[in-house]
Design an enzyme around this catalytic site. Sequence first.
Site, mmCIF file in Angstrom:
data_model
loop_
_atom_site.group_PDB
_atom_site.id
_atom_site.type_symbol
_atom_site.label_atom_id
_atom_site.label_comp_id
_atom_site.label_asym_id
_atom_site.label_seq_id
_atom_site.Cartn_x
_atom_site.Cartn_y
_atom_site.Cartn_z
ATOM 1 N N ILE A 45 0.770 -1.319 0.054
ATOM 2 C CA ILE A 45 0.177 0.096 -0.108
ATOM 3 C C ILE A 45 0.772 1.311 0.001
ATOM 4 O O ILE A 45 0.825 2.215 -0.769
ATOM 5 C CB ILE A 45 -0.908 0.064 1.390
ATOM 6 C CG1 ILE A 45 -2.051 -1.094 1.205
ATOM 7 C CG2 ILE A 45 -1.740 1.395 1.228
ATOM 8 C CD1 ILE A 45 -2.700 -1.346 2.470
ATOM 9 N N SER A 46 1.691 1.576 0.974
ATOM 10 C CA SER A 46 2.426 2.576 1.046
ATOM 11 C C SER A 46 3.797 2.517 1.669
ATOM 12 O O SER A 46 3.761 1.513 2.687
ATOM 13 C CB SER A 46 1.697 3.595 1.918
ATOM 14 O OG SER A 46 2.420 4.485 2.776
ATOM 15 N N SER A 47 4.655 3.341 1.485
ATOM 16 C CA SER A 47 5.852 3.345 2.281
ATOM 17 C C SER A 47 5.952 4.710 3.100
ATOM 18 O O SER A 47 6.011 5.552 2.465
ATOM 19 C CB SER A 47 7.065 3.445 1.252
ATOM 20 O OG SER A 47 8.208 3.622 1.965
ATOM 21 N N GLY A 48 5.784 4.311 4.469
ATOM 22 C CA GLY A 48 5.775 5.431 5.228
ATOM 23 C C GLY A 48 6.846 5.744 5.737
ATOM 24 O O GLY A 48 7.786 5.447 5.118
ATOM 25 N N THR A 49 7.044 6.543 6.706
ATOM 26 C CA THR A 49 8.234 7.284 7.186
ATOM 27 C C THR A 49 9.046 6.150 8.116
ATOM 28 O O THR A 49 10.141 6.030 8.102
ATOM 29 C CB THR A 49 7.919 8.429 8.230
ATOM 30 O OG1 THR A 49 6.740 9.070 7.801
ATOM 31 C CG2 THR A 49 9.100 9.415 8.428
ATOM 32 N N ARG B 272 6.943 0.027 5.816
ATOM 33 C CA ARG B 272 5.925 -0.174 4.822
ATOM 34 C C ARG B 272 4.559 -0.805 5.146
ATOM 35 O O ARG B 272 4.449 -1.575 6.181
ATOM 36 C CB ARG B 272 6.447 -1.224 3.864
ATOM 37 C CG ARG B 272 7.919 -0.832 3.622
ATOM 38 C CD ARG B 272 8.325 -1.608 2.155
ATOM 39 N NE ARG B 272 8.828 -0.812 1.388
ATOM 40 C CZ ARG B 272 8.828 -1.037 -0.043
ATOM 41 N NH1 ARG B 272 7.979 -2.151 -0.520
ATOM 42 N NH2 ARG B 272 9.260 -0.146 -0.908
ATOM 43 N N VAL B 273 3.588 -0.454 4.655
ATOM 44 C CA VAL B 273 2.239 -1.185 4.807
ATOM 45 C C VAL B 273 1.762 -1.840 3.396
ATOM 46 O O VAL B 273 1.728 -1.570 2.569
ATOM 47 C CB VAL B 273 1.390 0.281 4.814
ATOM 48 C CG1 VAL B 273 -0.189 -0.413 5.366
ATOM 49 C CG2 VAL B 273 1.705 1.294 6.194
ATOM 50 N N ASP C 109 -0.644 14.483 15.181
ATOM 51 C CA ASP C 109 -0.315 14.362 13.837
ATOM 52 C C ASP C 109 -1.461 14.114 13.130
ATOM 53 O O ASP C 109 -1.513 13.333 11.903
ATOM 54 C CB ASP C 109 0.891 13.365 13.474
ATOM 55 C CG ASP C 109 1.262 13.785 11.851
ATOM 56 O OD1 ASP C 109 1.240 14.697 11.501
ATOM 57 O OD2 ASP C 109 1.889 12.704 11.503
HETATM 58 N N1 ADP Z 1 -5.745 0.469 8.483
HETATM 59 C C1 ADP Z 1 -5.406 0.768 7.516
HETATM 60 N N2 ADP Z 1 -5.875 0.442 6.506
HETATM 61 C C2 ADP Z 1 -5.636 0.653 4.951
HETATM 62 N N3 ADP Z 1 -4.535 1.345 4.913
HETATM 63 C C3 ADP Z 1 -3.885 1.903 5.988
HETATM 64 C C4 ADP Z 1 -4.316 1.658 7.148
HETATM 65 N N4 ADP Z 1 -3.408 2.365 7.933
HETATM 66 C C5 ADP Z 1 -2.441 2.909 7.197
HETATM 67 N N5 ADP Z 1 -2.672 2.780 5.806
HETATM 68 C C6 ADP Z 1 -2.140 3.149 4.515
HETATM 69 O O1 ADP Z 1 -0.458 3.348 4.936
HETATM 70 C C7 ADP Z 1 -0.081 4.715 4.961
HETATM 71 C C8 ADP Z 1 0.782 4.947 6.006
HETATM 72 O O2 ADP Z 1 0.354 4.649 7.422
HETATM 73 P P1 ADP Z 1 0.787 5.363 8.585
HETATM 74 O O3 ADP Z 1 0.009 4.623 9.743
HETATM 75 O O4 ADP Z 1 0.084 6.804 8.467
HETATM 76 O O5 ADP Z 1 2.432 5.046 8.462
HETATM 77 P P2 ADP Z 1 3.364 6.350 8.644
HETATM 78 O O6 ADP Z 1 3.634 6.527 9.924
HETATM 79 O O7 ADP Z 1 4.642 5.538 8.139
HETATM 80 O O8 ADP Z 1 3.174 7.338 8.046
HETATM 81 C C9 ADP Z 1 -1.708 5.575 5.166
HETATM 82 O O9 ADP Z 1 -1.344 6.848 4.574
HETATM 83 C C10 ADP Z 1 -2.562 4.635 4.395
HETATM 84 O O10 ADP Z 1 -2.371 4.890 2.826
#
Ligand code: ADP
Lengths: 402, 299
Positions: free
Chosen positions: A23-27, A30-31, A148
Amino acid sequence: MASMSSVPRPKHITDRYKIIGFISSGTYGRVYKAKGKNGHVGEFAIKKFKPDKEGEVGYTGISQSAIREMALCTELSHPNVVHTVEIILENKCIYIVFEYAEHDLLQIIHHHSQPNRAAIPARSIKSIMYQLLHGLLYLHRNWVMHRDLKPANIMVTSKGEVKIGDLGLARLFQRPLNTLFTGDKVVVTIWYRAPELLLGARHYTPAIDLWAVGCIFAELLSLRPIFKGEEAKMDNKKSVPFQRNQMQKIAEILGLPTKDHWPLLSSMPEYAQLANLSAGNSRVASPQTLHKWYWNIVHMNKYPSDPASMTPGKEGLALLKGLLEYDPQKRLTAEQALQHPYFTDDDKPGENCFEGSGIEYPLRRVSQEDNDIRTSSLPGTKRSGLPDDSYGGRPAKRLKEA
Amino acid sequence: MAANYWESSQRKYWTFSKKGLADVRRAQESEPANKQLIATYPLPERRLLNIYFHLQLAKLAKRMSVRQQALATAQVYMRRYYTKVEIRTTNPYLVLATSLYLACKMEECPQHIRIVVGEARQLWPELISSDTSKLGECEFNLISTMNSQLIVHHPYRSFIDLQTTFSLVQEEVSLAWSAINDHFLTDLPLLHPPHVVAITAVLLAVVLKPTQGNLQSHAQSLQTAMSTIAVPPSNTAPTTAQARIQKLITWLAESSVSIEAVVDCVQELISLYDVWESFNEKQCKEQITRFVKALALDK
Ligand SMILES: Nc1ncnc2c1ncn2[C@@H]1O[C@H](COP(=O)(O)OP(=O)(O)O)[C@@H](O)[C@H]1O
């Protein structure tokens, strides 16, 4: 009471979950999107933290923010906070398993901001705000500040339930013997950052989250960030620069804060900076006012003036004013906001924010390029084992994401 | 959570009945692998070990100027961990240092892993590895074993409220404070909610106040104190001290705190002070060193 239990058998992430995609590479990691396996039903979002330094073979200690997030996620439970299913520690990696949310507010706002699309229905906005504030009230009652809040961190399920996510920066604000002064220098993505933080407040309060909620409310209405400032970069590691441009953006609409209205204003570390904020900026000198901003948006986004279910109305403005209040002591609390006539008058908020809207939102994008949760390398997770990892990276990075 | 102990993981998963705790421990001790170890490497009784660990932890905390709250959390982590893991399969010095390292992060006074290992090496050069990844690995085990339930509720917060309610004077405050600190050496953090411990501490302070000295020398007066609770003072003109004790008793009666729980806390503290008499630091140290070395747990 705790029941008798021996050492838990270690759980393996791959025995429990089948990864569907990335889904995404956060800080911090990865998700992934996953499905349950072996009788474990449902869809999940798995956040993988890799505590190790890049290329390091051994354990280097888990970052403080990962520790906070894990501890808070296991402890908290509320319908408007993203539910944590479990946390698995395996092979030097930490996996936090969340219930899956198909949407988030950023994505919903994006969808509506495409040309020729209508604004977000007023009823949806009311339901979103109501649920968001309930989640926040729960956090604050449990002495947790989120710190945040922004559209990307507010999840929405396919059933229209709103859930606060990403507790990566959240902190308990009632640890005795502890001030919130130590450690974190920068909190909250700049556009949602409360004025007291911009002015260098050291002892901030849960009111910072309500400012962010005000900004999110405004963004739901107008489909763009209300205070879209440019972040002043940190020049060295010692001092945090005054976020002049961000403060200007706020003042262009709200006007400059005054000591009369906000008695503790003059004791703010960056107070002196306010004096020259209007220099060369006529919009700060003669601000638009929130009133004008609001009615202009209502008009542009074609919200009708009746009936109550179709328009955010004048109570919407009153609520927005209460949230975007300069003085943190006068700003509405989550509890007060929920009592606001905006929610209690005529048209009560629904539990499903999509109810009656008939809008089909696109599904969350899931990519297939990285499907191996066990091996993937992780850009952007370099900091680890530091006494405090709140410096640098995150806010700037998030600004880019947004 | 701080505001909501009733919903907390501490209450749900880490507060045991006496029997429950005994069962957990018995189950652990009767595992075949552990039986052998226990027979081969005798150790002092649990409270004496706790006193020993406390002294070691305090030394380490002092070197890094760690605050009391983090020290308390570290003690609770150790206590929780050893309800699930046989001590003779671990290096207690490593567990101790790791508990403090983790507690410091949770209590918002983080220390760098290298500092913790460095300081631990200064204290126990022969018993702990200089390899920071050992501590990192131990942290993983600790968190995993505690199911990431890292938020600990301590009696300090309730105590601060009670201190005002009963207008405690300085010497009472320090007496109560040391009772709270001492309860971490017993099983009480695994048996009673923090506010029960806090009210117990207040009670002890108020009842014992007129006398001097520390709590240890008071096992006898504690017994007297308990009889005071059981039999409220008669109608003779009450002294101020009696009036306050009366206020406490009334307060207790009106609260949801069970008298039995308070009595139990007092008893636990009394018996702690009793066994303290037989504490022998050198012996503890030797017995621990023996299994750590023999089983190469320091490597
Ligand atoms: N419960 C969830 N269901 C679906 N996608 C999620 C969920 N939690 C996070 N994501 C996806 O992952 C991204 C990063 O998650 P996040 O918790 O904000 O991580 P980080 O702190 O690394 O930014 C989110 O912006 C979203 O797109």
